[in-house]
Structures are given as structure tokens and as C-alpha cells.
Design an enzyme around this catalytic site. Structure first.
Site, PDB file in Angstrom:
ATOM      1  N   GLN A 198       0.821  -1.216   0.000  1.00  0.00           N
ATOM      2  CA  GLN A 198       0.000   0.000   0.000  1.00  0.00           C
ATOM      3  C   GLN A 198       0.856   1.268   0.000  1.00  0.00           C
ATOM      4  O   GLN A 198       0.333   2.380   0.017  1.00  0.00           O
ATOM      5  CB  GLN A 198      -0.924   0.012   1.209  1.00  0.00           C
ATOM      6  N   HIS A 256      -1.441   0.579   5.649  1.00  0.00           N
ATOM      7  CA  HIS A 256      -2.130   1.560   6.501  1.00  0.00           C
ATOM      8  C   HIS A 256      -1.285   2.802   6.783  1.00  0.00           C
ATOM      9  O   HIS A 256      -0.944   3.090   7.926  1.00  0.00           O
ATOM     10  CB  HIS A 256      -2.566   0.916   7.828  1.00  0.00           C
ATOM     11  N   GLU A 291     -15.807   3.918   8.468  1.00  0.00           N
ATOM     12  CA  GLU A 291     -16.462   5.015   9.199  1.00  0.00           C
ATOM     13  C   GLU A 291     -16.336   6.351   8.487  1.00  0.00           C
ATOM     14  O   GLU A 291     -15.326   6.616   7.838  1.00  0.00           O
ATOM     15  CB  GLU A 291     -15.802   5.189  10.583  1.00  0.00           C
ATOM     16  N   TYR A 311     -11.263   9.112  18.409  1.00  0.00           N
ATOM     17  CA  TYR A 311     -12.250   8.457  17.534  1.00  0.00           C
ATOM     18  C   TYR A 311     -12.358   6.948  17.774  1.00  0.00           C
ATOM     19  O   TYR A 311     -13.031   6.257  17.021  1.00  0.00           O
ATOM     20  CB  TYR A 311     -11.976   8.839  16.072  1.00  0.00           C
ATOM     21  N   TYR A 348      -9.803  -9.629  10.682  1.00  0.00           N
ATOM     22  CA  TYR A 348      -9.821 -10.460   9.473  1.00  0.00           C
ATOM     23  C   TYR A 348      -9.854 -11.952   9.816  1.00  0.00           C
ATOM     24  O   TYR A 348     -10.323 -12.759   9.033  1.00  0.00           O
ATOM     25  CB  TYR A 348      -8.602 -10.151   8.596  1.00  0.00           C
TER      26      TYR A 348
END
Lengths: 169, 373
Positions: free
Chosen positions: B84, B146, B239, B249, B260
Site C-alpha cells: 500500500q 495503513h 467510518e 475516535y 480479518y
């Protein structure tokens, strides 16, 4: 006849011990997560713990990856790893007669470590079983594998004894 | 005779309704402007109408929509391109027309591990110059996952940066001594504003704006300056949040998703002192970017929030009123591809990027225009 009994004892011992190992692994992960939440000030009621444990037993059935179009869940991953570990150990023990408790215990340890090792390789260092991201969690995880291996050895010998002698002596 | 009249009436009503439904669906048309980008991640618009596009594979490109020409920008820093990680968001400085500054986020490899970095440079004649590193996340990890990596300039010219939880480090999102799972606020030169919410706390990093996030790949503001962020959930629990300084949060202490592996991350979905999303998606849709629409080509969409999604690959049009989501429509399903980015362009059209993952050079730029244009 002996070979059939041996095969039957091995299959039953494997199913018993692999199931127990899987349940312990899933519980360890749940308790690890719950323990962290406790450190964050969450009040963990007994029913929340039980509900979480039951959830994770069911959750283990959900597929974590699709291989060759076949969904593979957590139980399958653990069963496959343990199967290869014990199979390899049985072959090695035919050549080198190592103590059976030690060898299957060690096989269980390495097999479950293999789950983490290979998933890290496949998913670019991502560790899918969250409790094993910390060294202590990984050690406990591998020790559960080790206990599973010892169970396998004990079950195998007891079942074989029952099948041959007709009673547990 | 009466039966024939009834039949004609029913027939007419049926086709009128059908026509109305079709007319409602077809207020737009999709136009593929370019096909052949290599994992595009973000798009921004230069004052002359050209598109500035980042590719995760480490290239920055300029697309001229009139001439349909794609040019590669030179002098980019080296980027860690893995999983990523890669070149991610790009953002023009609010005063770009006078200072030519662009800001970009990307992943880097250091001795301590991989992390997110933000730099700025002047863009002149398709070349970057005056390169400056303005932020390196204290979120070093082995994984290339991430990063968050979304950028947003606020009305006071400070810059928000989303920094993801690094996947294996989710618990650190709850601690203020690192940048895992945080939104960071810095000045445009990389210095830290004195009015950040944790600037007085001893053990906190002073640039932290909010915490308790997972992988925030959407960051935008509405016409009133209200900040919105969305983040990928694990298995379920994507979200949409309204961002206010200093708030927690919740990730991973409260979540609407599970791991997962199928196990619980937390049995709790809410806790006092932790913010609730204004919208969540279970199962996940893999939210990837978002934009508010204030153009004049689609008056019926004015003020709506458009959220792009990777899985199954569509756009969610949300109507938000009084900080609440009052309706959600699924749009552009016909693209049937992973949608990596959506932006509202200067001329009022929506621009969509598909990333074409799995097939090299198959990312597309798609323009949404009114059907009657």
C-alpha cells in the site's frame, strides 16, 4: 488389522488435539484483546467475556483467505499446519527415535509458529492473529501449539492402547 | 371499450414512471478521458485546467484534458513502492498561483522502518524544485500497510495529514506519543501551530490533532469549514467522522468491525469520551476518497458528499444535514472497477480515478458530465 487400528487412533487423536489447540489459540487471542481493553478502562463483565469467547469460536469459521478459489478459515489453517508438523515428525522419528512427547510438543510449537511466519511472508509482514504481534503473545501462542502436540501424542498412545487391549490401561 | 381505456391508462402510467425513473438515473454521462495510468492514487486541479495526478508507483503526472496529453513531472524524491506504500496524496498550496507550491505524501524506508513522509516543492515547467521535507511520521513499521496519507489544507492555511495505524500497531492509535492512527496538523512550512489541542500535554506529540483512527484515506471539508474524515474499518466498520480537534475516535477500543481472522477486536461499539461515526458501513465498502460537490453543472447534487469505494467499486452520494447523514445513494456502479479517488473539478464536473489494480497501466480518468452537455 493393527495398521487399521493405528490409522484410526492417529485420525481420532489428531482431530481431538487439533480441535483443542484451535480452541485454545482462539481463546488466547480473545483474552489478549480483552486484557488490553481492560488496561484502557473498560469494565469487562463476565457475560461480555463469555460472549466474546463464543463469538470468536464462531468467527474462526469465517474465511480469512481464498486460495485456489477455496475459502480457508482459521480452523483449517491450524489443522493444516499441525497435520504437516506431526506428519514430518512421524517420519523423522522413524529415522531418529527421539522422545515422542518432546518431538510432538516441539512439532506443535513450530507448526503454529509457521502459521505466523508464512502469513507474514504472504501478507507483507502483516500479522493476522493480533495477539502474536507482541513477543509475549507469540510465545504463549507457540506454547499452546506445543501443548497441542503433547496432547496429540498422549491421545494417540491412549487410543491405540484402548483399541488394541480393548480398555484404557 | 372500457377495458381498452383502462389498458391504455395503465400502459401510459407504467411507461411514464419508467421514463421518469430513467430520466432521474441518466442526468449524467461518464466520459473516459484517459486509460493507461499506473495505480493512480489522487488527483488535483491546476489553475490552467490541467490535472495533476499521483501514481502509487512513484510518478507524478500532468494531464491536459483539451489536448489529451499526459506528461511526467521530473525531480520527484525516491519513494518506497511496496504493497500500500508509494506516492499518495497531492495538494496544491492555497496560494499556489503565487508560490507554485505543491505538497505530496509518500512512504519511505528508513533504518527504523517504513513510514509516511510529506514534502513540498515548487512545480514549474513540469519539474519540481526547492524540495523540502516538512513531516515524517513517528510511525515506523515493518509492514507497508495503513499509511493513511491524505492531506487537507484548512482555511487558516494549516495542513492536516492523516497517518494510519500501520496495521500491526493498532493499539498505539490510543497513545499520544506516536503518529500511528492520528490526524496531524502542521503549518505550511512544517512547523507546529501553537494552538494544537495537545500542545500543553507533556508526553504528547504537539502536532497531533485527533487520535484513535485506523486507515484514514478520506479527508475533506465542507463549505462551512467542517472537516470530514473517513477510514477503512477491518472486516466491516468503515467510518465517516466529523473531525474536531483533540477528540478520540475510538479505534481499536470501539469499532463496528471485526478482525480479518473472524475474532473480536473489541466487543464495545461506544464509550464515553470516544466519538461515534456519523455513518458506518458493515460490510466494508473500502472507502478511498471523498469530495463535497459545490459545482453548478449538477444543481441537484449541490452540497452532497461523494465517497469513492474500492469494493465493490462505486460512489456513495450522501446528503448531510445538521451533521447527520440523511440519505445515501449508490452511484456510478456501471464503472465496475476499484474507484481510488473522486474530486470535484474547477469547472463543476466530477473526476473519478480507477486504479486498475491487478493489470498494469489500466487506471482510468473518468469525467462525470451532465447528460445534455
Amino acid at each position: 488389522m493393527y495398521l487399521i487400528k493405528l490409522f484410526f487412533a492417529l485420525v481420532v487423536a489428531f482431530l481431538f488435539s487439533a480441535t483443542i489447540t484451535s480452541i485454545f489459540i482462539l481463546f488466547q487471542n480473545t483474552i489478549w484483546n480483552i486484557f488490553w481493553l481492560k488496561t484502557q478502562g473498560f469494565d469487562i463483565a463476565f457475560f461480555v467475556l463469555i460472549d466474546s469467547l463464543l463469538h470468536d469460536l464462531r468467527g474462526g469459521l469465517s474465511p480469512i483467505l481464498i486460495q485456489w478459489g477455496v475459502p480457508i478459515n482459521m480452523y483449517a489453517v491450524i489443522f493444516i499446519a499441525l497435520f504437516f508438523g506431526y506428519f514430518l515428525t512421524a517420519i523423522i522419528r522413524l529415522i531418529i527415535p527421539i522422545n515422542s512427547i518432546f518431538s510432538y510438543g516441539f512439532a506443535g510449537f513450530l507448526s503454529v509458529y509457521g502459521i505466523i511466519f508464512f502469513t507474514k511472508m504472504a501478507f507483507d509482514e502483516i500479522v493476522l492473529i493480533s495477539s502474536t504481534r507482541e513477543p509475549l503473545g507469540l510465545l504463549i501462542f507457540c506454547l499452546i501449539g506445543s501443548i497441542g502436540g503433547i496432547f496429540f501424542n498422549q491421545f494417540k498412545e491412549n487410543f491405540l492402547r484402548i483399541l488394541i487391549n480393548g480398555k484404557n490401561t | 371499450m372500457e377495458k381498452i381505456h383502462k389498458f391504455i391508462l395503465v400502459f401510459t402510467i407504467f411507461f411514464s414512471l419508467n421514463f421518469y425513473a430513467n430520466a432521474k438515473e441518466n442526468i449524467y454521462k461518464l466520459e473516459t478521458l484517459y486509460d493507461g495510468l499506473d495505480m493512480p492514487w489522487d488527483i488535483d486541479f491546476l489553475p490552467n485546467g490541467d490535472f495533476l495526478i499521483s501514481e502509487l508507483t512513484g510518478k507524478l503526472k500532468i494531464y491536459n484534458p483539451s489536448l489529451k496529453i499526459l506528461t511526467t513531472v521530473s525531480n520527484l524524491p525516491s519513494v518506497l513502492v511496496k504493497s500500500q506504500g508509494g506516492l499518495s496524496d497531492i495538494e496544491l498550496h492555497p496560494d499556489f498561483e503565487t508560490n507554485n507550491l505543491i505538497y505530496f505524501s509518500y512512504s519511505i524506508k528508513t533504518k527504523e522502518g517504513n513510514t509516511l513522509r510529506v514534502s513540498r516543492a515548487k512545480l514549474l515547467d513540469n519539474t519540481l524544485s526547492n524540495f523540502e521535507v516538512i513531516f515524517t511520521a513517528n510511525a515506523f513499521r515493518k509492514t507497508s500497510a495503513h499509511y493513511g496519507a491524505r492531506l487537507l489544507f484548512l482555511n487558516d492555511n494549516t495542513l492536516l495529514i492523516s497517518s494510519g495505524d500501520g496495521f500491526n500497531h493498532r493499539e498505539k492509535a490510543q497513545y499520544l506519543d506516536n503518529h500511528f492512527g492520528k490526524i496531524v496538523r502542521i503549518n505550511d512550512d512544517g512547523t507546529i501551530p501553537g494552538n494544537n489541542p495537545f500542545s500543553e500535554e507533556d508526553k504528547a506529540l504537539k502536532d497531533i490533532f485527533t487520535y484513535g483512527h485506523r486507515n484514514q484515506q478520506g479527508l475533506t471539508k465542507d463549505i462551512n469549514g467542517i472537516i470530514y474524515s473517513h477510514e477503512h474499518g477491518p472486516k466491516g466498520g468503515d467510518e465517516l467522522n466529523i473531525i474536531n480537534p483533540g477528540l478520540n475516535y475510538g479505534w481499536p477500543a470501539i469499532t463496528y468491525g471485526i478482525d480479518y481472522s473472524g475474532s473480536i477486536i473489541s466487543p464495545f461499539k461506544r464509550k464515553e469520551g470516544m466519538e461515534q461515526p456519523i455513518k458506518y458501513w458493515t460490510p466494508s465498502i473500502a472507502v478511498s476518497d471523498m469530495t463535497f460537490y459545490y459545482g453548478d453543472l449538477f444543481p441537484e447534487w449541490y452540497g452532497n458528499l461523494f465517497i469513492s469505494a474500492l469494493s465493490p467499486g462505486d460512489v456513495r452520494k450522501l446528503v448531510i444535514s445538521d451533521n447527520k447523514v440523511v440519505s445515501e445513494d449508490i452511484m456510478f456502479k456501471e464503472i465496475s472497477s476499484r474507484i481510488r479517488s473522486i474530486k470535484s473539478s474547477n469547472n463543476g464536473s466530477l473526476i473519478i480515478l480507477t486504479d486498475g489494480r491487478g493489470k498494469k497501466n489500466s487506471g482510468k480518468i473518468i469525467r462525470v458530465l451532465p447528460n445534455n452537455l
